[in-house]
Design an enzyme around this catalytic site. Structure first.
Site, PDB file in Angstrom:
ATOM      1  N   HIS A  66     -52.405  39.183  28.096  1.00  0.00           N
ATOM      2  CA  HIS A  66     -51.678  40.326  27.768  1.00  0.00           C
ATOM      3  C   HIS A  66     -51.997  41.030  26.366  1.00  0.00           C
ATOM      4  O   HIS A  66     -52.560  41.972  26.201  1.00  0.00           O
ATOM      5  CB  HIS A  66     -50.267  40.270  28.202  1.00  0.00           C
ATOM      6  CG  HIS A  66     -49.772  41.533  28.003  1.00  0.00           C
ATOM      7  ND1 HIS A  66     -49.911  42.652  28.927  1.00  0.00           N
ATOM      8  CD2 HIS A  66     -48.562  41.942  27.119  1.00  0.00           C
ATOM      9  CE1 HIS A  66     -48.903  43.613  28.434  1.00  0.00           C
ATOM     10  NE2 HIS A  66     -48.379  43.358  27.232  1.00  0.00           N
ATOM     11  N   GLU A  92     -42.397  39.981  33.898  1.00  0.00           N
ATOM     12  CA  GLU A  92     -41.769  38.941  32.797  1.00  0.00           C
ATOM     13  C   GLU A  92     -40.876  38.070  33.285  1.00  0.00           C
ATOM     14  O   GLU A  92     -40.181  38.136  34.450  1.00  0.00           O
ATOM     15  CB  GLU A  92     -41.034  39.715  31.798  1.00  0.00           C
ATOM     16  CG  GLU A  92     -41.946  40.591  30.923  1.00  0.00           C
ATOM     17  CD  GLU A  92     -41.512  41.091  29.512  1.00  0.00           C
ATOM     18  OE1 GLU A  92     -40.620  40.616  29.119  1.00  0.00           O
ATOM     19  OE2 GLU A  92     -41.983  42.078  28.911  1.00  0.00           O
TER      20      GLU A  92
END
Lengths: 440, 440
Positions: free
Chosen positions: A148, A215
């Site tokens: 990411h 997340e």
């Protein structure tokens, strides 16, 4: 070996429950899981209180406390769970958490003599509503997926995607606690300052690049005093459990505001957690080795431990689906967007705890860490639309023929998580869901 | 005109109190001030409760509540002040804050018939200890001094000191609530990752560039619901009051960690507030015009208002002194370091509130904003040692012949604040003090 990595009778994959729904294939909440939430009957004015999921039911911990069945530390723990927030229970520490888990496991097992006393303490999950499981004093968002960080870095800083500190520092920053809500809390598309690349000045506008971030949320249990450092090998004692966490992001606001002090209004309009906290202990079977390639920088001493290398990582599968308004009206299923695992994280939870406290910063019961967007090594494992659409340049095709680059009003984002492997009972996290409402 | 900018009888500079110490020249706490704190008798196990400063005394609000003297809204407000945190009082809103202020002003005035009932509710400030005045749910640090942003920018990014967003966005970021402590809370020098400019790798080390930051703290009173925007002209209704705020900073840790998500461990080891909250209403006489040069970018609409231009700024004098261990042992006075004013701020408090909520972010009673380091236009007005020592390159001479570039163990930093002008009674903030202890 810490308690959180040792398998015990509560992890036995052969265990079944007298709550039959807990024994169904692919049930998120078998007797090996026993996650915690704060709930009440939907639409009632009952007091919110602690509950544990078993199959499709919630075991009402306030009722269990009054059942007369439990005793000792487990009963003391139940007293703390009869509250509108789990902070006091989380503060009790792992001896109490483990004692209650064992007692609940024994009480809910097939053949347990508790059935007659506890059957009346069950409420169908379909009939309840949730609120945040605890008062989150401080929320810290980490940035632990190097995939990411690299992808996003390329978009925000093409010439400098992965900064030199990334491989040394478990990068994190403080986020907003007040705007963290529980699954089902819809929210309005935020407004903010946006500056188009070719514009000379910013304008105030509704966000045009609204995104999700997939997340893992990590709840701190027992805290530490200001000035005290938590050793990496003691970190598990301070980690109560895990949830799914969607850290909504306004990419256009972020691009303009984030230097030099980091994201602010691009993030603090909403974050959404799943109602259930899966305990650290429940995840023991799904720990796995954490590796750092020999060619990469090796962690500084306070981030290094043999125990962390052996089983510091967690193989938690994370999936995101998108249900558009059109799908909802047509009765079509949601469309798959992302699937990855927390095991790809560049830093472990224990390293996050050790890093966060190396300067003496105090963690408190109920504090939450976000793992950062958990993108894996391949494009399909990207945990945000920013990555999936390559900065909005490539349309994401949905199953019903619609396309997206970022989220539109009426879109519902659904995150699910689970752990599964040979020789262990599959456990699930449930889901975290929210829908984007139009800006005012 | 909002309540917070209108002068009323409580501001009358001619008022005196039957508490004689309140009438002394240069007293921080004359009857025109009436700031709030949470206190108890030092070393006792009394419950912490609300108090108001008058001269060198604390009016015990729990005792005042029970005195039988007050009634109406003021009495209702006193009930909320009889608590170990002021959040519930702060949530009541400005009608209650103003009513209590007026009632206390009338009761404490020379000749008031309250003296016999309230004299017994006074405790000498020398005999009390404080804790945080409220539970700070979220703490946001702004960056509102363009002088500070430019000086620090030069040191961290020589080629790019003031970023293009600075003159458009009231830059802010989320800080750590848990490590905010009240004046007098000493703390250990933090450890962290530091990378020397010529080193290829970072090391774990005690901070070598420990600094203070001279800030104003702003407490939110009444909050807003998630999704609701606070208009700039309504901001004052949400601002309860102000304190002194020292946002300690580890410059070497900051330099290595802060990109791309902002400062983290460089800041969250400790922040220190003064015990007393000076109310927004008390500061009405010291508001002043806020200007933006015509050649500069003008604020976007949501940050613009005639009222804000007329009196959005606050002329709060801020001073920092340093007392070294050597001065303390020799009985020498502390040495002056900085003096500046909050009036130099590039953005006002109302603009901070409007900006923070433009995306719907919810503020809650007790939340705190830091103003950011309040450096003024000249070098002598720099609000940090980083600036005074020009990034550690120039020694700061102290009155006793010692020198510093950054803080050493045993150093005590003392911040004071006050407002003073012709035609108004001077009011003070008291002080915020803390001493650096050696790292473990």
């Amino acid at each position: 070996m810490s308690y959180a990595t040792t398998l015990n009778e509560t992890h036995d994959p052969q265990l079944t429950s007298w709550v039959n729904s807990a024994n169904e294939e692919n049930c998120d909440f078998p007797i090996q899981n026993l996650p915690f939430a704060i709930f009440r009957r939907a639409g009632s004015n009952e007091a919110f209180r602690g509950g544990v999921a078993i199959g499709d039911q919630v075991l009402d911990l306030a009722a269990a406390k009054n059942s007369g069945y439990f005793s000792g530390i487990a009963q003391t723990a139940l007293v703390q769970c009869d509250a509108p927030e789990l902070n006091a229970f989380m503060a009790m520490g792992q001896t109490a958490w483990s004692a209650l888990r064992l007692a609940l496991s024994q009480a809910l097992r097939s053949g347990a003599d508790a059935e007659s006393k506890l059957a009346g303490c069950l409420i169908a999950q379909d009939d309840v509503e949730y609120q945040l499981p605890c008062r989150i004093g401080d929320y810290t968002d980490f940035y632990t997926s190097i995939y990411h960080a690299t992808s996003v870095g390329k978009l925000f800083r093409p010439d400098n995607p992965l900064l030199p500190n990334y491989k040394w520092v478990p990068i994190g920053y403080h986020g907003r606690s007040s705007s963290i809500e529980v699954s089902g809390s819809d929210f309005k598309r935020p407004k903010g300052q946006i500056k188009a690349p070719d514009a000379s000045e910013p304008v105030l506008s509704a966000c045009k690049r609204l995104d999700y971030e997939m997340e893992v949320g990590i709840y701190i249990g027992e805290g530490n005093q200001l000035g005290d450092i938590i050793d990496i090998d003691q970190a598990d004692k301070h980690v109560f459990g895990f949830c799914l966490f969607n850290d909504w992001s306004a990419r256009d606001i972020q691009g303009w505001e984030y230097q030099p002090l980091g994201p602010f209004l691009a993030k603090n309009f909403a974050s959404t957690v799943s109602p259930w906290i899966v305990t650290n202990e429940a995840l023991a079977p799904f720990r796995c080795a954490w590796q750092r390639d020999a060619a990469e920088p090796q962690p500084l001493g306070y981030l290094e431990s043999e125990q962390n290398r052996q089983n510091g990582a967690f193989d938690i599968q994370l999936e995101v689906q998108l249900e558009t308004a059109q799908m909802r009206e047509a009765g079509q299923p949601a469309s798959h967007l992302s699937l990855s695992s927390f095991r790809h994280s560049y830093w472990t939870v224990a390293q996050m705890v050790a890093h966060h406290t190396i300067n003496g910063c105090n963690l408190q019961p109920g504090d939450m860490f976000g793992s950062g967007t958990q993108s894996g090594p391949t494009h399909e494992e990207a945990g945000s639309m920013l990555e999936l659409s390559i900065g909005g340049k490539q349309k994401i095709e949905l199953d019903n023929g619609e396309t997206r680059t970022f989220l539109e009003d009426g879109d519902t984002v659904i995150m699910r998580g689970w752990c599964q492997k040979e020789g262990a009972k599959r456990i699930g996290f449930g889901e975290v869901v929210a829908t984007i409402l139009a800006a005012d």
